[in-house]
Design a protein around this motif. Structure first.
Motif, PDB file in Angstrom:
ATOM      1  N   ILE A 170     -12.418 -36.789  14.978  1.00 15.22           N
ATOM      2  CA  ILE A 170     -13.861 -37.052  15.071  1.00 15.22           C
ATOM      3  C   ILE A 170     -14.107 -38.236  15.989  1.00 15.22           C
ATOM      4  O   ILE A 170     -14.999 -38.205  16.847  1.00 15.22           O
ATOM      5  CB  ILE A 170     -14.452 -37.292  13.667  1.00 15.22           C
ATOM      6  N   ASP A 171     -13.304 -39.286  15.836  1.00 20.05           N
ATOM      7  CA  ASP A 171     -13.426 -40.454  16.715  1.00 20.05           C
ATOM      8  C   ASP A 171     -13.230 -40.056  18.179  1.00 20.05           C
ATOM      9  O   ASP A 171     -13.967 -40.509  19.065  1.00 20.05           O
ATOM     10  CB  ASP A 171     -12.380 -41.521  16.340  1.00 20.05           C
ATOM     11  N   ALA A 172     -12.226 -39.209  18.444  1.00 17.72           N
ATOM     12  CA  ALA A 172     -11.946 -38.796  19.817  1.00 17.72           C
ATOM     13  C   ALA A 172     -13.119 -38.013  20.396  1.00 17.72           C
ATOM     14  O   ALA A 172     -13.473 -38.180  21.573  1.00 17.72           O
ATOM     15  CB  ALA A 172     -10.674 -37.950  19.852  1.00 17.72           C
ATOM     16  N   ALA A 173     -13.739 -37.169  19.579  1.00 20.65           N
ATOM     17  CA  ALA A 173     -14.891 -36.401  20.054  1.00 20.65           C
ATOM     18  C   ALA A 173     -16.061 -37.323  20.379  1.00 20.65           C
ATOM     19  O   ALA A 173     -16.749 -37.142  21.382  1.00 20.65           O
ATOM     20  CB  ALA A 173     -15.295 -35.373  19.001  1.00 20.65           C
ATOM     21  N   VAL A 174     -16.278 -38.321  19.535  1.00 25.05           N
ATOM     22  CA  VAL A 174     -17.367 -39.282  19.779  1.00 25.05           C
ATOM     23  C   VAL A 174     -17.111 -40.058  21.068  1.00 25.05           C
ATOM     24  O   VAL A 174     -18.012 -40.230  21.896  1.00 25.05           O
ATOM     25  CB  VAL A 174     -17.519 -40.241  18.580  1.00 25.05           C
ATOM     26  N   ARG A 175     -15.859 -40.511  21.256  1.00 24.97           N
ATOM     27  CA  ARG A 175     -15.534 -41.257  22.480  1.00 24.97           C
ATOM     28  C   ARG A 175     -15.720 -40.399  23.722  1.00 24.97           C
ATOM     29  O   ARG A 175     -16.085 -40.898  24.791  1.00 24.97           O
ATOM     30  CB  ARG A 175     -14.088 -41.775  22.414  1.00 24.97           C
ATOM     31  N   ALA A 176     -15.489 -39.092  23.588  1.00 22.17           N
ATOM     32  CA  ALA A 176     -15.625 -38.191  24.737  1.00 22.17           C
ATOM     33  C   ALA A 176     -17.075 -37.823  25.022  1.00 22.17           C
ATOM     34  O   ALA A 176     -17.348 -37.167  26.031  1.00 22.17           O
ATOM     35  CB  ALA A 176     -14.798 -36.928  24.504  1.00 22.17           C
ATOM     36  N   GLY A 177     -17.990 -38.230  24.137  1.00 20.98           N
ATOM     37  CA  GLY A 177     -19.404 -37.988  24.398  1.00 20.98           C
ATOM     38  C   GLY A 177     -20.107 -37.029  23.456  1.00 20.98           C
ATOM     39  O   GLY A 177     -21.265 -36.672  23.693  1.00 20.98           O
ATOM     40  N   ALA A 178     -19.436 -36.587  22.377  1.00 17.60           N
ATOM     41  CA  ALA A 178     -20.066 -35.654  21.438  1.00 17.60           C
ATOM     42  C   ALA A 178     -21.329 -36.262  20.837  1.00 17.60           C
ATOM     43  O   ALA A 178     -21.378 -37.456  20.530  1.00 17.60           O
ATOM     44  CB  ALA A 178     -19.094 -35.274  20.327  1.00 17.60           C
ATOM     45  N   SER A 179     -22.335 -35.424  20.663  1.00 21.15           N
ATOM     46  CA  SER A 179     -23.581 -35.874  20.041  1.00 21.15           C
ATOM     47  C   SER A 179     -23.872 -35.131  18.748  1.00 21.15           C
ATOM     48  O   SER A 179     -24.714 -35.564  17.956  1.00 21.15           O
ATOM     49  CB  SER A 179     -24.757 -35.692  21.011  1.00 21.15           C
ATOM     50  N   ALA A 180     -23.202 -33.997  18.512  1.00 17.98           N
ATOM     51  CA  ALA A 180     -23.440 -33.204  17.313  1.00 17.98           C
ATOM     52  C   ALA A 180     -22.123 -32.623  16.816  1.00 17.98           C
ATOM     53  O   ALA A 180     -21.147 -32.503  17.567  1.00 17.98           O
ATOM     54  CB  ALA A 180     -24.437 -32.078  17.589  1.00 17.98           C
ATOM     55  N   LEU A 181     -22.114 -32.290  15.538  1.00 18.41           N
ATOM     56  CA  LEU A 181     -20.969 -31.635  14.917  1.00 18.41           C
ATOM     57  C   LEU A 181     -21.492 -30.457  14.104  1.00 18.41           C
ATOM     58  O   LEU A 181     -22.477 -30.585  13.375  1.00 18.41           O
ATOM     59  CB  LEU A 181     -20.204 -32.606  14.019  1.00 18.41           C
ATOM     60  N   LEU A 182     -20.827 -29.315  14.227  1.00 17.47           N
ATOM     61  CA  LEU A 182     -21.175 -28.145  13.432  1.00 17.47           C
ATOM     62  C   LEU A 182     -20.164 -28.004  12.311  1.00 17.47           C
ATOM     63  O   LEU A 182     -18.951 -28.021  12.561  1.00 17.47           O
ATOM     64  CB  LEU A 182     -21.164 -26.872  14.286  1.00 17.47           C
ATOM     65  N   CYS A 183     -20.655 -27.861  11.087  1.00 12.94           N
ATOM     66  CA  CYS A 183     -19.775 -27.719   9.927  1.00 12.94           C
ATOM     67  C   CYS A 183     -20.069 -26.425   9.191  1.00 12.94           C
ATOM     68  O   CYS A 183     -21.234 -26.081   8.954  1.00 12.94           O
ATOM     69  CB  CYS A 183     -19.968 -28.904   8.977  1.00 12.94           C
ATOM     70  N   PHE A 184     -19.020 -25.699   8.836  1.00 15.42           N
ATOM     71  CA  PHE A 184     -19.129 -24.575   7.913  1.00 15.42           C
ATOM     72  C   PHE A 184     -18.579 -25.061   6.576  1.00 15.42           C
ATOM     73  O   PHE A 184     -17.431 -25.509   6.504  1.00 15.42           O
ATOM     74  CB  PHE A 184     -18.326 -23.374   8.422  1.00 15.42           C
ATOM     75  N   ALA A 185     -19.410 -25.012   5.536  1.00 10.86           N
ATOM     76  CA  ALA A 185     -19.029 -25.536   4.226  1.00 10.86           C
ATOM     77  C   ALA A 185     -19.253 -24.462   3.168  1.00 10.86           C
ATOM     78  O   ALA A 185     -20.391 -24.083   2.893  1.00 10.86           O
ATOM     79  CB  ALA A 185     -19.852 -26.779   3.891  1.00 10.86           C
ATOM     80  N   LEU A 186     -18.150 -23.955   2.607  1.00 10.59           N
ATOM     81  CA  LEU A 186     -18.227 -22.894   1.603  1.00 10.59           C
ATOM     82  C   LEU A 186     -17.482 -23.327   0.342  1.00 10.59           C
ATOM     83  O   LEU A 186     -16.587 -24.165   0.394  1.00 10.59           O
ATOM     84  CB  LEU A 186     -17.616 -21.607   2.160  1.00 10.59           C
ATOM     85  N   PRO A 187     -17.855 -22.771  -0.811  1.00 12.23           N
ATOM     86  CA  PRO A 187     -17.180 -23.162  -2.053  1.00 12.23           C
ATOM     87  C   PRO A 187     -15.755 -22.590  -2.103  1.00 12.23           C
ATOM     88  O   PRO A 187     -15.489 -21.555  -1.497  1.00 12.23           O
ATOM     89  CB  PRO A 187     -18.068 -22.518  -3.133  1.00 12.23           C
ATOM     90  N   ARG A 188     -14.882 -23.335  -2.807  1.00  6.32           N
ATOM     91  CA  ARG A 188     -15.169 -24.604  -3.442  1.00  6.32           C
ATOM     92  C   ARG A 188     -15.140 -25.694  -2.378  1.00  6.32           C
ATOM     93  O   ARG A 188     -14.278 -25.679  -1.492  1.00  6.32           O
ATOM     94  CB  ARG A 188     -14.127 -24.888  -4.512  1.00  6.32           C
ATOM     95  N   HIS A 189     -16.055 -26.640  -2.470  1.00  6.45           N
ATOM     96  CA  HIS A 189     -16.255 -27.602  -1.397  1.00  6.45           C
ATOM     97  C   HIS A 189     -15.214 -28.719  -1.477  1.00  6.45           C
ATOM     98  O   HIS A 189     -15.205 -29.485  -2.437  1.00  6.45           O
ATOM     99  CB  HIS A 189     -17.659 -28.189  -1.478  1.00  6.45           C
ATOM    100  N   PRO A 190     -14.344 -28.823  -0.461  1.00  5.04           N
ATOM    101  CA  PRO A 190     -13.356 -29.898  -0.476  1.00  5.04           C
ATOM    102  C   PRO A 190     -14.024 -31.268  -0.367  1.00  5.04           C
ATOM    103  O   PRO A 190     -14.961 -31.451   0.420  1.00  5.04           O
ATOM    104  CB  PRO A 190     -12.494 -29.610   0.766  1.00  5.04           C
ATOM    105  N   ARG A 191     -13.550 -32.199  -1.147  1.00  7.69           N
ATOM    106  CA  ARG A 191     -14.074 -33.568  -1.061  1.00  7.69           C
ATOM    107  C   ARG A 191     -13.939 -34.106   0.365  1.00  7.69           C
ATOM    108  O   ARG A 191     -14.787 -34.850   0.853  1.00  7.69           O
ATOM    109  CB  ARG A 191     -13.308 -34.461  -2.043  1.00  7.69           C
ATOM    110  N   GLU A 192     -12.874 -33.704   1.042  1.00  8.11           N
ATOM    111  CA  GLU A 192     -12.606 -34.191   2.390  1.00  8.11           C
ATOM    112  C   GLU A 192     -13.706 -33.789   3.373  1.00  8.11           C
ATOM    113  O   GLU A 192     -14.014 -34.534   4.305  1.00  8.11           O
ATOM    114  CB  GLU A 192     -11.260 -33.654   2.872  1.00  8.11           C
ATOM    115  N   VAL A 193     -14.328 -32.628   3.169  1.00 13.08           N
ATOM    116  CA  VAL A 193     -15.422 -32.212   4.041  1.00 13.08           C
ATOM    117  C   VAL A 193     -16.622 -33.124   3.859  1.00 13.08           C
ATOM    118  O   VAL A 193     -17.256 -33.559   4.830  1.00 13.08           O
ATOM    119  CB  VAL A 193     -15.806 -30.745   3.769  1.00 13.08           C
ATOM    120  N   VAL A 194     -16.956 -33.413   2.599  1.00 17.74           N
ATOM    121  CA  VAL A 194     -18.086 -34.304   2.314  1.00 17.74           C
ATOM    122  C   VAL A 194     -17.844 -35.671   2.948  1.00 17.74           C
ATOM    123  O   VAL A 194     -18.725 -36.240   3.610  1.00 17.74           O
ATOM    124  CB  VAL A 194     -18.297 -34.445   0.797  1.00 17.74           C
TER     125      VAL A 194
END
Length: 279
Positions: A170-194
């Protein structure tokens, strides 16, 4: 106000801080929007997999004296008749298919207002690079989106593995200029995604999320959440609606990429020259 029963229910729940059990009830009610005004508290509890007192507490949390008052309100704002039952009972496999058809109907109703999807498309098209996150059950949705998006978007970065490297990527994407992130979140929801979405927003990314419910745990860490329900009638959840919503977002993203068609034609020409596909 939305014209659909599901939309009216969503508006009823907005602004309330719901417990996980209450979110489960709300999600069930949205999925069964046409039937809910005609269900008893016991029937709703059984459908949602919670206790009958939990349904009563849920109604009180929404500001009603109890479930009968909530049901009376629903009958006033969502008039109609319960869905007819078929004369021939479905077997368990057919029931799973019918449930997915109903999920797709709800998605169709949601897309009657295209503004959220169009906004998401613009956000995704403008992000260079575009990180796409999906872990565990949602990894296939993220991978499918990233595969097709890579044909038209100049820099798509798939994040489908957890662990300590996830924050680094995520840090690398931000440094490269990312402005948005798309997330697919389905159950059961991993704590790591949150946790990852929380970190992504703190890093300045706008989070667009496809989740199984507007009340999913990722909701409070998303700038734009578009729900698409999963089927729960089989041993493992089915995700036809989230997959289709992902394709709809691809279409909306292409609308924001002026060279999308040229990129597709370039890919097709290259694939033909390499004999990549069997015709």
């Amino acid at each position: 106000m939305s014209d659909s029963p599901a939309g009216r229910l969503q508006e009823l729940f907005e602004g309330h801080r719901l417990t996980p059990t209450q979110r489960r009830i709300a999600h069930c009610m949205v999925r069964r929007a046409a039937d809910v005004p005609f269900l008893s508290s016991v029937e709703l509890a059984e459908l949602a997999g919670v206790s009958q007192p939990s349904v009563t507490r849920f109604a009180v949390a929404l500001g009603f004296d109890g479930y009968p008052a909530l049901r009376k309100h629903l009958r006033e704002v969502t008039p109609g008749e319960p869905a007819p039952t078929t004369g021939t009972p479905y077997n368990e496999y057919q029931q799973a298919v019918q449930a997915e058809i109903e999920n797709l109907r709800h998605l169709c109703e949601l897309l009657a207002d295209p503004a959220p999807v169009e906004r998401a498309g613009r956000l995704l098209a403008a992000s260079r690079p575009l990180p796409v996150l999906g872990l565990r059950a949602a990894s296939s949705q993220a991978r499918g989106f990233a595969y097709f998006a890579g044909k038209v978007h100049p820099d798509v970065r798939l994040l489908d593995e957890g662990g300590s490297m996830l924050t680094d990527r995520i840090d690398a994407a931000v440094r490269a200029g990312a402005s948005a992130l798309l997330c697919f979140a389905l159950p059961r929801h991993p704590r790591e995604v949150v946790e990852s979405l929380q970190y992504a927003r703190s890093s300045g990314l706008t989070v667009v999320t496809v989740a199984d419910s507007a009340f999913a745990p990722v909701a409070r860490h998303s700038d734009l959440l578009i729900p698409a329900a999963v089927g729960t009638g089989l041993a493992f959840d089915t995700a036809c609606a989230p997959m289709l919503l992902g394709r709809v977002l691809l279409e909306a993203m292409c609308d924001g990429l002026p060279d999308a068609q040229a990129r597709l034609e370039e890919f097709d020409a290259g694939a033909a020259a390499r004999g990549l596909f069997v015709e």
